[in-house]
Design a protein around this motif. Structure first.
Motif, PDB file in Angstrom:
ATOM      1  N   UNK A 172       2.358   6.391  -2.625  1.00  0.00           N
ATOM      2  CA  UNK A 172       2.554   6.163  -1.198  1.00  0.00           C
ATOM      3  C   UNK A 172       3.449   4.949  -0.945  1.00  0.00           C
ATOM      4  N   UNK A 173       3.300   3.915  -1.778  1.00  0.00           N
ATOM      5  CA  UNK A 173       4.049   2.672  -1.564  1.00  0.00           C
ATOM      6  C   UNK A 173       5.196   2.475  -2.556  1.00  0.00           C
ATOM      7  N   UNK A 174       5.554   3.512  -3.277  1.00  0.00           N
ATOM      8  CA  UNK A 174       6.633   3.350  -4.256  1.00  0.00           C
ATOM      9  C   UNK A 174       7.955   3.031  -3.568  1.00  0.00           C
ATOM     10  N   UNK A 175       8.169   3.617  -2.405  1.00  0.00           N
ATOM     11  CA  UNK A 175       9.407   3.369  -1.664  1.00  0.00           C
ATOM     12  C   UNK A 175       9.106   2.884  -0.246  1.00  0.00           C
ATOM     13  N   UNK A 176       7.949   2.231  -0.078  1.00  0.00           N
ATOM     14  CA  UNK A 176       7.533   1.791   1.252  1.00  0.00           C
ATOM     15  C   UNK A 176       6.749   0.489   1.092  1.00  0.00           C
ATOM     16  N   UNK A 177       7.100  -0.530   1.851  1.00  0.00           N
ATOM     17  CA  UNK A 177       6.381  -1.801   1.796  1.00  0.00           C
ATOM     18  C   UNK A 177       4.976  -1.629   2.362  1.00  0.00           C
ATOM     19  N   UNK A 178       3.989  -2.146   1.652  1.00  0.00           N
ATOM     20  CA  UNK A 178       2.602  -1.963   2.084  1.00  0.00           C
ATOM     21  C   UNK A 178       2.333  -2.498   3.492  1.00  0.00           C
ATOM     22  N   UNK A 179       2.842  -3.683   3.874  1.00  0.00           N
ATOM     23  CA  UNK A 179       2.570  -4.153   5.238  1.00  0.00           C
ATOM     24  C   UNK A 179       3.181  -3.272   6.325  1.00  0.00           C
ATOM     25  N   UNK A 180       4.094  -2.371   5.951  1.00  0.00           N
ATOM     26  CA  UNK A 180       4.700  -1.469   6.930  1.00  0.00           C
ATOM     27  C   UNK A 180       4.012  -0.103   6.959  1.00  0.00           C
ATOM     28  N   UNK A 181       2.982   0.072   6.144  1.00  0.00           N
ATOM     29  CA  UNK A 181       2.205   1.310   6.240  1.00  0.00           C
ATOM     30  C   UNK A 181       1.638   1.433   7.651  1.00  0.00           C
ATOM     31  N   UNK A 182       1.639   2.636   8.207  1.00  0.00           N
ATOM     32  CA  UNK A 182       1.038   2.793   9.537  1.00  0.00           C
ATOM     33  C   UNK A 182      -0.473   2.624   9.491  1.00  0.00           C
TER      34      UNK A 182
END
Length: 320
Positions: free
Chosen positions: A17-27
């Motif tokens: 889920x966070x491989x290409x997405x910053x964790x603080x920007x997770x919805x």
């Protein structure tokens, strides 16, 4: 006062889920995790600095523009989790790079805190001394898993990492305040440990060590709260944080002939057909048919049919 939001991790425990997405920007519900704190900080501090890695810098800049936040991005010099300077190391490098000479609030960007930042900063201004936000977990057995702060009234008198016999139930969190005159403690701390045989990757990566060291040199206080606190570092933690901020469910996609349980987020463009789902998050443009989904994360543009998923984390563009 300025705020530093630490957002340089690669969140490997939440991959893919966070491989290409910053964790603080997770919805988290209907907005990014980081926005729960920045929305409040915009009214409380002169500026927020988001410290992140080069991989995600552009994503944070897009977030700032979209949500019109009083923030800017500073890039840490690291390309992987192995090169990450550590929590304390990142703060020290940022202070030096930016020449910061202000009261500082330092916060972990992947945390959801169930307290008012306005109340916290009122407490900090009253004490006019370093402050660590602590969470009262109200369970001495559970406290053995955390860095635990011991206090006399509000003043910190001890710190122990994962104690066998916890002196309190106050768990240290990734939220700190330092008045301008005490910011030098970071460099003093680093200089002290450079003279020891403690590996740099240890003393620069363990925030508890700073509390343990600093409270013996300066009066340091604990701002205690109870209620909700979630470090969104795992599937379970992400789902628990979601449950804390939504009212049962958030359905922005299509759900045809489906049974939607509690703590479910179906994002815009996602489509569910003949699905039983609970305690799960479905990202945009995912399609799920004739399936049972529980305790799972399903990333964008995934296609799932005739499946039973329990505790799964499914990456983007997956098909089965």
């Amino acid at each position: 006062m300025k705020a530093i939001v630490l957002a340089g991790g690669h969140a490997t425990r939440l991959w893919p889920i966070t491989k290409h997405r910053a964790k603080p920007l997770l919805p988290l519900g209907e907005k990014p995790i980081i926005d729960f704190m920045l929305e409040e900080l915009d009214d409380e501090v002169e500026e927020t600095i988001i410290s992140t890695n080069a991989k995600f810098a552009g994503d944070f800049e897009d977030y700032i523009e979209e949500y019109d936040r009083n923030a800017r991005v500073v890039v840490e010099q690291q390309d992987s989790e192995e090169e990450k300077p550590g929590t304390i190391g990142a703060i020290i490098k940022l202070i030096e790079k930016e020449g910061l000479d202000d009261d500082l609030l330092v916060v972990g960007g992947d945390n959801y805190f169930g307290f008012s930042f306005s109340d916290l900063l009122d407490f900090c201004r009253e004490k006019d001394a370093p402050v660590n936000v602590v969470y009262d977990i109200n369970d001495f057995e559970h406290a053995k898993q955390f860095g635990i702060v011991d206090t006399e009234e509000d003043r910190i008198v001890g710190f122990e990492e994962k104690p066998e016999e916890p002196p309190s139930t106050l768990a240290s969190t990734a939220c700190y305040y330092f008045p301008k005159r005490n910011v030098s403690l970071f460099n003093q701390y680093e200089d002290h440990f450079k003279q020891t045989d403690v590996p740099a990757e240890q003393y620069l990566d363990e925030p508890g060590r700073l509390i343990e060291w600093a409270h013996e040199r300066e009066d340091m206080y604990a701002f205690s709260f109870s209620g909700e606190w979630h470090d969104v570092g795992t599937r379970k933690g992400y789902l628990e944080a979601t449950n804390a901020v939504i009212d049962g469910k958030v359905i922005n996609g299509e759900t045809e002939s489906s049974e939607i349980g509690e703590n479910v987020v179906v994002m815009e463009g996602a489509r569910l057909e003949n699905v039983e789902i609970e305690n799960s998050i479905v990202f945009p443009e995912a399609e799920v048919k004739n399936s049972e989904i529980r305790g799972s994360l399903i990333d964008k543009k995934t296609e799932i049919e005739d499946s039973e998923l329990q505790g799964a984390v499914i990456g983007a563009h997956t098909k089965f």
